[in-house]
Scaffold this motif. Structure first.
Motif, PDB file in Angstrom:
ATOM      1  N   TYR A  14       0.857  -1.193   0.000  1.00  0.00           N
ATOM      2  CA  TYR A  14       0.000   0.000   0.000  1.00  0.00           C
ATOM      3  C   TYR A  14       0.887   1.234   0.000  1.00  0.00           C
ATOM      4  O   TYR A  14       1.823   1.344   0.794  1.00  0.00           O
ATOM      5  CB  TYR A  14      -0.907   0.033   1.237  1.00  0.00           C
ATOM      6  CG  TYR A  14      -1.888   1.190   1.213  1.00  0.00           C
ATOM      7  CD1 TYR A  14      -3.089   1.081   0.524  1.00  0.00           C
ATOM      8  CD2 TYR A  14      -1.603   2.392   1.860  1.00  0.00           C
ATOM      9  CE1 TYR A  14      -3.994   2.146   0.478  1.00  0.00           C
ATOM     10  CE2 TYR A  14      -2.498   3.455   1.821  1.00  0.00           C
ATOM     11  CZ  TYR A  14      -3.694   3.323   1.134  1.00  0.00           C
ATOM     12  OH  TYR A  14      -4.584   4.372   1.085  1.00  0.00           O
ATOM     13  N   CYS A  50       0.756   5.488   0.021  1.00  0.00           N
ATOM     14  CA  CYS A  50      -0.047   6.704   0.131  1.00  0.00           C
ATOM     15  C   CYS A  50       0.181   7.536  -1.128  1.00  0.00           C
ATOM     16  O   CYS A  50       1.306   7.946  -1.417  1.00  0.00           O
ATOM     17  CB  CYS A  50       0.347   7.521   1.363  1.00  0.00           C
ATOM     18  SG  CYS A  50      -0.264   6.788   2.879  1.00  0.00           S
ATOM     19  N   TRP A  53      -8.362  12.448   6.658  1.00  0.00           N
ATOM     20  CA  TRP A  53      -7.312  11.906   5.776  1.00  0.00           C
ATOM     21  C   TRP A  53      -6.818  10.536   6.263  1.00  0.00           C
ATOM     22  O   TRP A  53      -6.670   9.600   5.477  1.00  0.00           O
ATOM     23  CB  TRP A  53      -6.176  12.929   5.748  1.00  0.00           C
ATOM     24  CG  TRP A  53      -4.962  12.546   4.989  1.00  0.00           C
ATOM     25  CD1 TRP A  53      -4.891  11.763   3.860  1.00  0.00           C
ATOM     26  CD2 TRP A  53      -3.618  12.957   5.279  1.00  0.00           C
ATOM     27  NE1 TRP A  53      -3.586  11.678   3.432  1.00  0.00           N
ATOM     28  CE2 TRP A  53      -2.787  12.398   4.287  1.00  0.00           C
ATOM     29  CE3 TRP A  53      -3.030  13.750   6.269  1.00  0.00           C
ATOM     30  CZ2 TRP A  53      -1.401  12.603   4.269  1.00  0.00           C
ATOM     31  CZ3 TRP A  53      -1.667  13.960   6.231  1.00  0.00           C
ATOM     32  CH2 TRP A  53      -0.866  13.391   5.255  1.00  0.00           C
ATOM     33  N   CYS A  88      -7.074   5.970   4.493  1.00  0.00           N
ATOM     34  CA  CYS A  88      -6.009   5.022   4.133  1.00  0.00           C
ATOM     35  C   CYS A  88      -6.187   3.693   4.872  1.00  0.00           C
ATOM     36  O   CYS A  88      -5.953   2.628   4.299  1.00  0.00           O
ATOM     37  CB  CYS A  88      -4.637   5.617   4.412  1.00  0.00           C
ATOM     38  SG  CYS A  88      -4.130   6.801   3.142  1.00  0.00           S
ATOM     39  N   HIS A 131       0.394  11.143   9.969  1.00  0.00           N
ATOM     40  CA  HIS A 131      -0.482  10.326   9.127  1.00  0.00           C
ATOM     41  C   HIS A 131      -0.345   8.826   9.381  1.00  0.00           C
ATOM     42  O   HIS A 131      -1.328   8.135   9.661  1.00  0.00           O
ATOM     43  CB  HIS A 131      -0.232  10.669   7.662  1.00  0.00           C
ATOM     44  CG  HIS A 131      -1.157   9.993   6.710  1.00  0.00           C
ATOM     45  ND1 HIS A 131      -2.532   9.995   6.873  1.00  0.00           N
ATOM     46  CD2 HIS A 131      -0.917   9.270   5.585  1.00  0.00           C
ATOM     47  CE1 HIS A 131      -3.085   9.315   5.888  1.00  0.00           C
ATOM     48  NE2 HIS A 131      -2.141   8.857   5.107  1.00  0.00           N
ATOM     49  N   HIS A 132       0.870   8.314   9.293  1.00  0.00           N
ATOM     50  CA  HIS A 132       1.014   6.860   9.429  1.00  0.00           C
ATOM     51  C   HIS A 132       0.847   6.388  10.874  1.00  0.00           C
ATOM     52  O   HIS A 132       0.336   5.289  11.121  1.00  0.00           O
ATOM     53  CB  HIS A 132       2.366   6.421   8.843  1.00  0.00           C
ATOM     54  CG  HIS A 132       2.404   6.561   7.352  1.00  0.00           C
ATOM     55  ND1 HIS A 132       3.564   6.556   6.616  1.00  0.00           N
ATOM     56  CD2 HIS A 132       1.390   6.727   6.453  1.00  0.00           C
ATOM     57  CE1 HIS A 132       3.267   6.709   5.325  1.00  0.00           C
ATOM     58  NE2 HIS A 132       1.965   6.826   5.208  1.00  0.00           N
ATOM     59  N   GLU A 182      -2.778   6.084  11.122  1.00  0.00           N
ATOM     60  CA  GLU A 182      -3.289   4.927  10.376  1.00  0.00           C
ATOM     61  C   GLU A 182      -3.111   3.644  11.191  1.00  0.00           C
ATOM     62  O   GLU A 182      -4.041   2.844  11.329  1.00  0.00           O
ATOM     63  CB  GLU A 182      -2.526   4.751   9.058  1.00  0.00           C
ATOM     64  CG  GLU A 182      -2.969   5.639   7.924  1.00  0.00           C
ATOM     65  CD  GLU A 182      -2.246   5.251   6.631  1.00  0.00           C
ATOM     66  OE1 GLU A 182      -2.004   4.051   6.407  1.00  0.00           O
ATOM     67  OE2 GLU A 182      -1.920   6.164   5.860  1.00  0.00           O
TER      68      GLU A 182
HETATM   69 ZN    ZN Z   1      -2.145   7.455   3.616  1.00  0.00          ZN
END
Ligand code: ZN
Length: 467
Positions: free
Chosen positions: A27, A29, A208, A212, A237-238, A241
């Motif tokens: 995966y 981004c 956002w 993901c 972000h990660h 996630e």
């Molecule tokens: Zn992402």
């Protein structure tokens, strides 16, 4: 197979063992499509394209999922500024990204999901998080839904931060909606004049981070092999996630790979800096395949500080490789890529995708090949050219591949070849009668038309002048 990668999460190089034998799920981004891409955006695409090609070479069936973030504050702001719909901005820039990936020879992902097409999956994920006590809707009825950071003890593990030293997430209109300033928005409640979707907790739009988690597990399963992205995405972000997905009970990514950033004068690319490095402008400075070589040559985790000089050097390095392949084919006829790449080249890529070391092996073969060209030995020339083509193919840089050879293979090239041959015959005739002025004039006229003539022991050869 002894593949190993630097895993950001483990902070060390780890042997790569896929979850399912013979397969690799990846995966990446993708873009938030508020503007067309500059080369900093596309670097990630090139780096992970090489990873994908190498995993495939190593016999794995790769599934690559790269998302498109098509709803976001920035997209809404651009649309508002232009007086157009948010989806018009998203469509336009998604096309620009696709064109840029294609221009640089990146293979298309297996699937390219868009955030707004996956609202039901996001609602389901929020439901699971709320049911497990890891998320809550804002008490003021705004429609915001937040992740409860304090409920997840591993928060901060990916980015190596202690939760008590973290700053708050600046993603809400009103901090009083949060139980803890570090809590981050899974879902943003509807605001007047903005797009929104219905949920059990009120109307709103995707955060956002949530998209993901929802899209990666939809296409790759509850657990998958590799999650990739730029180094600037590690936090928040990660981190967010992995918190969402693990708290919901998913195994999520087994390895985290991050590419280094592209800077200019040591500074991170801002929009104004980036505007000078948009892909259509860059491919006027050098050919697309040369731009790909430039972006690929440094180790994927290193910083690339952009300069025109370094770009020109990369283009020249690629031309040396291309020149050997072209001459080899002229001398020995068609050469197919070898079925295997040389062992030192493979060892370099197995070791955390060491493209720079792999290129050193490639250039060594090119030097040997050029020696073979001057000393004869067609068999040796063909052998080396086949190996060079095999190595280039893995890097997506083979000048004779369908991706890059289209121009050269077109009918127009044959026409030019015939016309140049006529001119060169006249030049030879002029030389034979010792009329060197006429011979030089023909060469100069060809040069003015963009054709460079080089005299070699095997007779004159020509190529189109570059830049
Ligand atoms: Zn992402």
């Amino acid at each position: 197979m002894s593949l190993r990668f630097y895993d950001t999460s483990a902070r060390q190089v780890r042997d790569f063992t896929p979850l399912r034998e013979g397969c690799a799920s990846l995966y990446l981004c993708g873009a938030t499509v508020q503007a067309p891409p500059h080369i900093g955006h596309i670097r990630s695409g090139v780096n992970f394209d090489i990873l994908r090609r190498w995993l495939t070479y190593r016999g794995l069936r790769v599934t690559l999922c790269r998302n498109v973030t098509d709803i976001d504050d920035k997209i809404i702001n651009v649309a508002r500024g232009e007086g157009v719909a948010w989806w018009e901005v998203a469509e336009r820039n998604q096309r620009a990204f696709t064109a840029a990936y294609d221009t640089l020879g990146c293979l298309p992902p297996t699937v390219e999901p868009r955030a707004t097409g996956h609202v039901p999956e996001m609602i389901e994920l929020m439901r699971r998080l709320i049911d497990r006590g890891h998320a809550y809707p804002a008490a003021d009825g705004s429609g915001d839904v937040y992740f409860d950071v304090a409920s997840y003890p591993d928060y901060g593990a990916l980015s190596n931060q202690r939760p008590d030293q973290m700053r708050g997430a600046a993603d809400t209109d009103d901090d009083r909606r949060k139980r803890d300033p570090r809590d981050f928005a899974l879902w943003k409640g509807a605001r007047p004049g903005e797009p929104s979707w219905e949920t059990p907790w009120g109307r709103g739009r995707p955060g956002w981070h949530l998209e993901c988690s929802a899209m990666s597990t939809k296409y790759l399963g509850s657990a998958f092999d590799i999650h990739g992205g730029g180094l600037d995405l590690v936090f928040p972000h990660h981190e967010n996630e992995v918190a969402q997905s693990r708290a919901a009970g998913d195994g999520f990514a087994q390895y985290w790979l991050h590419n280094g950033l592209l800077t200019m004068g040591g500074e991170k690319m801002s929009k104004s800096l980036g505007n000078s490095l948009l892909i259509p402008d860059m491919v006027r400075k050098v050919r697309p395949v040369e731009l790909r070589y430039y972006l690929a040559q440094a180790h994927y985790r290193s910083v690339i500080d952009y300069s025109d000089d370094a770009l020109a050097e990369a283009a020249a390095a690629f031309q040396r490789v291309e020149g050997f392949v072209t001459r080899a084919v002229e001398v020995v006829g068609a050469v197919e890529p070898a079925s295997r790449v040389p062992d030192p080249f493979a060892a370099a890529l197995d070791d955390d995708l060491g493209v720079s070391q792999a290129l050193a092996v490639l250039h060594g073969h090119v030097r040997d090949g050029n020696t073979a060209l001057t000393e004869g030995g067609k068999e040796r020339i063909a052998e080396l050219a086949g190996q060079v083509r095999a190595m280039l193919a893995v890097l997506g840089l083979d000048p004779l591949s369908d991706t890059w050879a289209q121009g050269a293979d077109s009918g127009l090239s044959d026409v030019v070849d015939s016309l140049v041959a006529v001119a060169l015959e006249q030049r030879q005739a002029a030389r034979a009668r010792k009329d060197y002025a006429a011979a030089d004039a023909i060469r100069d006229q060809l040069l003015a038309a963009g054709v460079v003539v080089e005299d070699t022991p095997r007779g004159p050869r020509w190529e189109l002048r570059r830049s």
